[in-house]
Design a protein around this motif. Structure first.
Motif, short mmCIF file in Angstrom:
data_model
loop_
_atom_site.label_atom_id
_atom_site.label_comp_id
_atom_site.label_asym_id
_atom_site.label_seq_id
_atom_site.Cartn_x
_atom_site.Cartn_y
_atom_site.Cartn_z
N ARG A 99 50.02 30.90 40.74
CA ARG A 99 49.16 30.55 39.61
C ARG A 99 48.13 29.54 40.09
O ARG A 99 48.28 28.95 41.15
N SER A 101 49.72 35.13 30.31
CA SER A 101 48.64 34.91 31.24
C SER A 101 47.34 35.41 30.65
O SER A 101 47.32 36.31 29.84
N ASP A 147 44.89 37.21 31.60
CA ASP A 147 44.49 38.60 31.75
C ASP A 147 45.46 39.61 31.15
O ASP A 147 45.14 40.79 31.05
N CYS A 156 46.81 32.25 34.90
CA CYS A 156 47.11 33.61 35.34
C CYS A 156 47.50 33.57 36.81
O CYS A 156 47.59 32.49 37.40
N GLN A 211 40.83 34.92 36.23
CA GLN A 211 40.57 34.09 35.05
C GLN A 211 39.10 34.16 34.65
O GLN A 211 38.78 34.40 33.49
#
Length: 188
Positions: free
Chosen positions: A27, A117, A119, A145, A162
């Motif tokens: 992440r 997340s 996405d 994400c 992102q």
């Protein structure tokens, strides 16, 4: 002038411990948790509505499956007494849940979303909500994400994922703001 939050619902999405399992990719947003906690504190101080979303995975071996430690909310993101939790098993918090009904019963005029997340579940929830007619807002710096495989043996960095998703969501599905925008008094 600070906006009236009484009809603006804060929707933290899937802020769960399972995403810390080493089986998940890297992440990028180390500020996500601090920003998310600041939003929760702001909404709670205002007495404004919060509806938590939890992913209850039905996939075998998932770190987000009910009964697994990873299904629990991260520290500081646990719902307080009276704050409802919507349980979902797909990406959108509107599909197969009573979220829309809950929002209507609250008299909601807008939804502020953040979480994990960007996405996947955050994006899908925002897109579905916008398509259903809800005024959606994304708090981009309170989202996170993961790096994802690019299909050619490499990886697309989470920061790039992102940026692309925030741009797409902002172009058609929602207003994009920062934590400081909301806490500082900008209109959601």
């Amino acid at each position: 002038m600070r906006p009236d939050l009484s009809r603006i619902v804060l929707l933290p999405i899937d802020v769960q411990r399972g995403f810390d399992d080493p089986s998940w990719p890297v992440r990028w947003n180390t500020a996500m948790e601090a920003n998310g906690r600041a939003l929760l504190a702001h909404w709670r101080t205002a007495g404004a509505p919060i509806v938590h979303v939890r992913h209850d995975s039905v996939q075998p071996g998932s770190t987000l499956a009910p009964g697994h430690w990873g299904n629990d909310f991260r520290e500081g993101f646990e719902p307080l007494e009276g704050e409802p939790v919507v349980s979902k098993s797909v990406n959108s918090a509107f599909i197969g849940t009573d979220l829309d009904l809950r929002l209507r019963r609250l008299g909601a005029e807008g939804i502020i979303a953040f979480g994990i997340s960007t996405d996947m579940c955050v994006s899908t929830t925002i897109r579905t909500g916008a398509n259903m007619g809800w005024a959606m807002t994304l708090v981009a710096d309170a989202c996170d994400c993961f790096d994802l495989p690019d299909g050619n043996g490499g990886a697309i960095p989470a920061r790039t994922i992102q940026a692309a998703h925030v741009a797409t969501l902002g172009a058609e599905f929602c207003k994009v703001v920062s934590t400081a925008d909301l806490i500082g008094g900008a209109s959601p």
